[in-house]
Design an enzyme around this catalytic site. Structure first.
Site, PDB file in Angstrom:
ATOM      1  N   ASP A 196       0.854  -1.184   0.000  1.00 43.11           N
ATOM      2  CA  ASP A 196       0.000   0.000   0.000  1.00 43.11           C
ATOM      3  C   ASP A 196       0.894   1.240   0.000  1.00 43.11           C
ATOM      4  O   ASP A 196       1.260   1.769   1.049  1.00 43.11           O
ATOM      5  CB  ASP A 196      -0.901  -0.023   1.228  1.00 43.11           C
ATOM      6  CG  ASP A 196      -2.048   0.966   1.132  1.00 43.11           C
ATOM      7  OD1 ASP A 196      -2.124   1.687   0.113  1.00 43.11           O
ATOM      8  OD2 ASP A 196      -2.860   1.017   2.061  1.00 43.11           O
ATOM      9  N   ALA A 197       1.269   1.679  -1.200  1.00 40.61           N
ATOM     10  CA  ALA A 197       2.202   2.796  -1.360  1.00 40.61           C
ATOM     11  C   ALA A 197       1.535   4.057  -1.883  1.00 40.61           C
ATOM     12  O   ALA A 197       2.011   5.162  -1.647  1.00 40.61           O
ATOM     13  CB  ALA A 197       3.341   2.394  -2.302  1.00 40.61           C
ATOM     14  N   LYS A 198       0.458   3.901  -2.649  1.00 36.27           N
ATOM     15  CA  LYS A 198      -0.301   5.029  -3.211  1.00 36.27           C
ATOM     16  C   LYS A 198       0.607   6.001  -3.961  1.00 36.27           C
ATOM     17  O   LYS A 198       0.436   7.229  -3.893  1.00 36.27           O
ATOM     18  CB  LYS A 198      -1.086   5.756  -2.127  1.00 36.27           C
ATOM     19  CG  LYS A 198      -2.109   4.873  -1.397  1.00 36.27           C
ATOM     20  CD  LYS A 198      -2.902   5.664  -0.381  1.00 36.27           C
ATOM     21  CE  LYS A 198      -3.913   4.808   0.349  1.00 36.27           C
ATOM     22  NZ  LYS A 198      -3.272   3.872   1.325  1.00 36.27           N
ATOM     23  N   ARG A 199       1.566   5.494  -4.699  1.00 36.64           N
ATOM     24  CA  ARG A 199       2.519   6.359  -5.397  1.00 36.64           C
ATOM     25  C   ARG A 199       1.867   7.067  -6.580  1.00 36.64           C
ATOM     26  O   ARG A 199       0.971   6.541  -7.238  1.00 36.64           O
ATOM     27  CB  ARG A 199       3.708   5.540  -5.895  1.00 36.64           C
ATOM     28  CG  ARG A 199       4.559   4.918  -4.796  1.00 36.64           C
ATOM     29  CD  ARG A 199       5.078   5.955  -3.821  1.00 36.64           C
ATOM     30  NE  ARG A 199       6.045   5.393  -2.886  1.00 36.64           N
ATOM     31  CZ  ARG A 199       6.387   5.950  -1.738  1.00 36.64           C
ATOM     32  NH1 ARG A 199       5.821   7.081  -1.371  1.00 36.64           N
ATOM     33  NH2 ARG A 199       7.275   5.382  -0.948  1.00 36.64           N
TER      34      ARG A 199
END
Length: 258
Positions: A86-89
């Site tokens: 879960d990085a949401k880059r």
């Protein structure tokens, strides 16, 4: 095997759609404590986990030691349980290329969450990885999802439908990476009919109060997973991690009538 196929196989093996969120709180004893804590969580919940979802923010908050902890955990993960980072880059293509290389080649995670609002070219570096998946933020579980994601456009569509159009484009182009979406359970009821039957990562159950009924009633065939983090890691009760995971997995299965 595609990412969606691998995830579906895991769901069938466990009979569970539970995604266990791994969110170590930095103030609870540092990286050494977090390593022991999360190792125990993984060992006790693996039988019920369709996937694990480490959240980058919690590890980054511990600095270099937190990143090393994440690397160690990823290397020790059960091989048959998909890992969703879960990085949401979100960045321009050249920078995204290195994020993709780091996550998919370096850490070998199975899927990554991405913020798609820089446009299609910003997700393209993640689209040519065989056997991998990405989840685009479509309708998140926070109240602020109404500020942009659920706003109506002049043509009658909602903004989140522009996000799902990116996934449709990738599919039409035959890209190697599976594209799914993040759809928060707290806001799912009014949007599911407009979300493609692609893999969903569904936060919002448990501490955020989401209801499974709308998701279970949608009749979807994709390998959707429902994330629970605080309800397993930090529930204020006498149950262990494994019992909490089992209870959530059974609650999800019951809602699906399975």
């Amino acid at each position: 095997m595609s990412y969606a196929e691998r995830l579906q196989k895991r769901i069938e093996k466990t009979g569970s759609r539970l995604c266990v969120g791994l969110d170590p709180r930095p103030g609870d004893g540092g990286a050494a404590f977090a390593k022991n804590f999360l190792t125990q969580v993984i060992e006790e919940t693996a039988i019920w986990a369709a996937a694990y979802k480490p959240n980058m923010a919690y590890f980054e908050a511990m600095g270099i030691e937190g990143i090393k902890l994440l690397e160690d955990l990823l290397a020790a993960m059960p091989s048959d349980v998909p890992v969703i980072l879960d990085a949401k880059r979100s960045d321009i293509g050249e920078t995204q290329k290195y994020y993709a290389q780091g996550y998919f080649a370096g850490w070998n995670v199975d899927a990554v969450t991405l913020n798609p609002f820089l446009g299609y070219d910003s997700i393209e570096p993640f689209l040519d990885w065989e056997g991998k998946g990405i989840y685009l933020l479509a309708v998140t579980s926070n109240p602020g999802s109404a500020d942009f994601q659920r706003q109506k456009l002049a043509d009658g569509r909602s903004v989140f439908e522009l996000v799902t159009a990116l996934g449709d484009r990738a599919k039409a182009e035959g890209r190697a990476t599976d594209v799914g979406y993040v759809v928060g359970l707290t806001n799912a009821a009014d949007v599911l009919e407009k979300i493609p039957d692609a893999p969903l990562l569904v936060p919002g159950l448990g501490a955020q109060g989401g209801d499974l009924a709308s998701l279970a009633a949608a009749g979807r065939s994709a390998p959707d997973v429902i994330n629970v983090s605080r309800g397993i890691l930090y529930a204020a009760d006498e149950r262990g991690f494994g019992k909490r995971a089992r209870d959530w997995a059974e609650k999800i299965s019951a809602a699906y009538g399975k």
